[in-house]
Design an enzyme around this catalytic site. Sequence first.
Site: not given
Ligand code: ATR
Length: 290
Positions: A22, A67, A71, A92, A107, A131, A135, A250
């Site tokens: 940033s 960050t 947040k 953010n 974001d 996911g 995010a 990204g």
């Molecule tokens: P962020 O805030 O950066 O989005 P997070 O809240 O830790 O990070 O979320 C991580 C995401 O990655 C989640 O959707 C997680 O799935 P789970 O809810 O089942 O944990 C996903 N993720 C992490 N490792 C994974 C893997 N090996 N395969 C598939 N999804 C994964």
Amino acid sequence: MKIDGKTRTCGLIGNPVEHTLSPLIHNNLAQMTGKNMVYVPFLVQNDNVEEAVKGAYALHIMGMNVTVPHKSAVIEHCVSLDPLAEKIGAVNTLVSVEGGYRGYNTDMTGLLRAMQTEEIYVKDETVLLLGAGGAARAVAFLCVSEGAKKVYLCNRTLEKAQQVAEEVNKAFATDCIVPISYDMICTITEDRLLAIQGTSVGLHPNTDNTPLADGAIYDKIHTGVDLIYRPVETKFMKLVKAHGGKTMNGLKMLLYQGIIAYELWNDVTIDNVQAEEILQKMKEEMEIHE
Ligand code: ATR
């Protein structure tokens, strides 16, 4: 850069902040647009968010980025919130207003603008969102607010996808978010998908990983957007490409979240040529050679 009695300050609060790009974005924008502004990182411990925000306002800091991990914690210390940031529940960017800071989520508006520059649009699309963490959850809000036709919210842990889907559907009084797990992907009937990868899987140094294994689903993905920018081409993006789809990483999202914050602080508009110049500097800093 000349710092004098009229220099205004902006900054970033987070923990950690050492690796942020940033300052490079904002200090170059200030130079480019002739603003007497300096941008610095501030390490703020978890218990000190309130003091940091109040102190920043007392010091006439005109704007701040926020960050990880602050947040959501910062929200209760804002005097007002932009409606999208309020819906998402994550801020953010702080903009100095009468009595304190107004909170924004650049974001998501940054992701949107980045996609637009690549001619990727969410409106009327069927989205496959991977996911259900912080995010991806924010992207789910963005997709509905931008008029996506349907969003398959796919997560390893189905319960988490269900929770986020319920929350977003409720916020917009819709049923457009459909929670699924990876083994339910074969039930998707639509054959043209905009896929958005919102997990941390595939992030450096685990660049050989992808949350979505190679398979027939990739034939349906016309565009794959990955929120990861290191590596510049993730395994997910490689697979999308191999199946004939278009891809975006990204890095531009990071660029535009900064640009939109800068525009809010300085009441200016950054055009695509200026944006491209900053993007090149980011790539140089990251030693990306294309
Ligand atoms: P962020 O805030 O950066 O989005 P997070 O809240 O830790 O990070 O979320 C991580 C995401 O990655 C989640 O959707 C997680 O799935 P789970 O809810 O089942 O944990 C996903 N993720 C992490 N490792 C994974 C893997 N090996 N395969 C598939 N999804 C994964």
